[in-house]
Design an enzyme around this catalytic site. Structure first.
Site, PDB file in Angstrom:
ATOM      1  N   MET A  19       0.919  -1.111  -0.027  1.00 51.15           N
ATOM      2  CA  MET A  19       0.146  -0.056   0.059  1.00 51.15           C
ATOM      3  C   MET A  19       0.916   1.070  -0.040  1.00 51.15           C
ATOM      4  SD  MET A  19      -3.346  -1.102   2.022  1.00 51.15           S
ATOM      5  CE  MET A  19      -2.619  -0.778   3.709  1.00 51.15           C
ATOM      6  N   GLY A  20       2.197   1.168  -0.492  1.00 56.71           N
ATOM      7  CA  GLY A  20       3.143   2.333  -0.460  1.00 56.71           C
ATOM      8  C   GLY A  20       3.525   2.448   0.859  1.00 56.71           C
ATOM      9  N   HIS A  64       9.288   1.204   2.969  1.00 59.92           N
ATOM     10  CA  HIS A  64      10.340   1.068   3.910  1.00 59.92           C
ATOM     11  C   HIS A  64      11.012  -0.205   3.640  1.00 59.92           C
ATOM     12  CE1 HIS A  64       7.927  -1.971   5.811  1.00 59.92           C
ATOM     13  NE2 HIS A  64       7.081  -1.321   6.029  1.00 59.92           N
ATOM     14  N   HIS A  86       9.523  -3.506   3.032  1.00 60.95           N
ATOM     15  CA  HIS A  86       8.907  -3.897   1.747  1.00 60.95           C
ATOM     16  C   HIS A  86      10.065  -4.075   0.825  1.00 60.95           C
ATOM     17  CE1 HIS A  86       5.660  -0.900   3.060  1.00 60.95           C
ATOM     18  NE2 HIS A  86       5.096  -2.049   2.689  1.00 60.95           N
ATOM     19  N   LYS A 130       5.347 -10.051   9.241  1.00 57.54           N
ATOM     20  CA  LYS A 130       4.961  -8.736  10.435  1.00 57.54           C
ATOM     21  C   LYS A 130       3.480  -9.000  10.250  1.00 57.54           C
ATOM     22  CE  LYS A 130       3.911  -4.374  11.417  1.00 57.54           C
ATOM     23  NZ  LYS A 130       3.181  -3.817  10.106  1.00 57.54           N
ATOM     24  N   ASP A 131       2.799  -9.269   9.218  1.00 53.69           N
ATOM     25  CA  ASP A 131       1.354  -9.370   9.050  1.00 53.69           C
ATOM     26  C   ASP A 131       1.183 -10.896   9.050  1.00 53.69           C
ATOM     27  OD1 ASP A 131       0.227  -6.395   8.911  1.00 53.69           O
ATOM     28  OD2 ASP A 131       1.792  -6.677   7.258  1.00 53.69           O
TER      29      ASP A 131
HETATM   30  O1  PAF Z   1      -0.007  -5.590   3.690  1.00 50.99           O
HETATM   31  C1  PAF Z   1      -0.641  -4.874   2.854  1.00 50.99           C
HETATM   32  O2  PAF Z   1       0.231  -3.838   2.891  1.00 50.99           O
HETATM   33  C2  PAF Z   1      -1.862  -4.953   2.453  1.00 50.99           C
HETATM   34  O3  PAF Z   1      -2.854  -5.797   3.151  1.00 50.99           O
HETATM   35  C3  PAF Z   1      -1.835  -5.686   0.795  1.00 50.99           C
HETATM   36  C4  PAF Z   1      -1.268  -7.102   0.979  1.00 50.99           C
HETATM   37  C5  PAF Z   1      -0.896  -4.908  -0.043  1.00 50.99           C
HETATM   38  C6  PAF Z   1      -3.307  -5.465   0.385  1.00 50.99           C
HETATM   39  O4  PAF Z   1      -3.829  -4.352   0.041  1.00 50.99           O
END
Ligand code: PAF
Length: 277
Positions: A31-32, A35, A38, A150-151
């Site tokens: 989602m931009g 950091h 990513h 992390k998620d």
């Molecule tokens: O983890 C994220 O940033 C969001 O949940 C994702 C996987 C890009 C979906 O919008």
């Protein structure tokens, strides 16, 4: 240079050209507000010899009505510069209209795994997330898709969804990237006040303390209660959850294997983290 495309048609054209050249493709959904966490996902794609597509889309359907959709950081130019520096090949930056042109009648629901933790605290979040990830996977048709640990719950939900729907992609989980003081990197950390930033690493310290206590045979209930008290004293706000769960089924953990999961508010920022026992 990282090329930007904004339409599904252009995305598919680029991916099809790579396919003709026999190149494998990795998708990094984001989602931009990128950091180093990513960027480690980009590295994981490059390490597999892939052409790497990074999607940047703040997905409205995974935010609840009182959540931080409007305040979510948006910084496309800086993000694409970071991607270029890291060697990502393509940034897919669609508009909301491109992704949800008509009012969409279809939602992806993953039952069970989404009942607790963030699923309980954020009703509708995982359905919105699963729907957009399904769309992104079907739009890009990558060989690999990279997700941060992390998620952790999100990663389990995506793995399950891909298996249940027979989506031909390998889901790659990548380790959480942390600041030197242990704070898990998150785009939302940008919104922590200077004072809260100094307090924030306590969350990970307390979680590791719980994990160590349980690993040594201590009682989880006492360790969790101590951690709750210590977070409250330090200035943390509401605790959405601080729990031990099974790492894959995410059921409440009676015994090992287990992981400690937390979502805790600090100021107007909701921090999440998880650590293994
Ligand atoms: O983890 C994220 O940033 C969001 O949940 C994702 C996987 C890009 C979906 O919008």
């Amino acid at each position: 240079m990282t090329e930007i495309v904004r339409t599904v048609t252009d995305l598919r054209t680029r991916v099809a050209a790579w396919r003709r050249e026999g190149m494998p493709v990795a998708l990094v959904p984001t989602m931009g507000a990128l950091h180093p966490g990513h960027l480690s996902l980009v590295d994981a794609g490059l390490a597999r010899g892939c052409r790497v597509v990074v999607s940047i889309f703040v997905n409205p359907t995974q935010f609840g009505p009182n959540e931080d959709l409007a305040r979510y950081p948006r910084q496309e130019t800086a993000d694409v510069a970071l991607l270029a520096g890291r060697g990502a090949h393509l940034a897919f930056c669609p508009s909301v209209d491109e992704m949800y042109a008509q009012v969409s009648a279809t939602r992806v629901e993953v039952k069970g795994l989404t009942d607790g933790l963030c699923g309980a605290a954020r009703p509708g979040h995982f359905s919105g997330m699963a729907t957009i990830v399904t769309k992104l996977l079907l739009q890009a048709l990558p060989d690999f898709a990279m997700f941060g640990e992390k998620d952790w719950q999100q990663l389990q939900v995506v793995r399950r969804m891909v298996r249940d729907l027979d989506i031909p992609v390998e889901i790659v989980g990548c380790p959480t990237v942390r600041e030197a003081d242990g704070l898990a990197l998150s785009s939302r950390n940008l919104r922590l006040s200077a004072g809260d930033r100094t307090i924030a690493p306590l969350l990970n310290r307390e979680m590791r303390r719980i994990a160590e206590t349980v690993a040594r045979g201590g009682t989880a209930t006492a360790a969790l209660a101590e951690a709750r008290a210590s977070l409250a004293t330090a200035g943390f706000g509401r605790i959405d959850y601080l729990e031990l769960r099974h790492p894959e089924t995410l059921e409440p953990a009676g015994m090992r294997p287990a992981r400690v999961f937390a979502a805790v508010w600090l100021g107007n920022v909701r921090l999440i983290d998880n650590v293994p026992v």
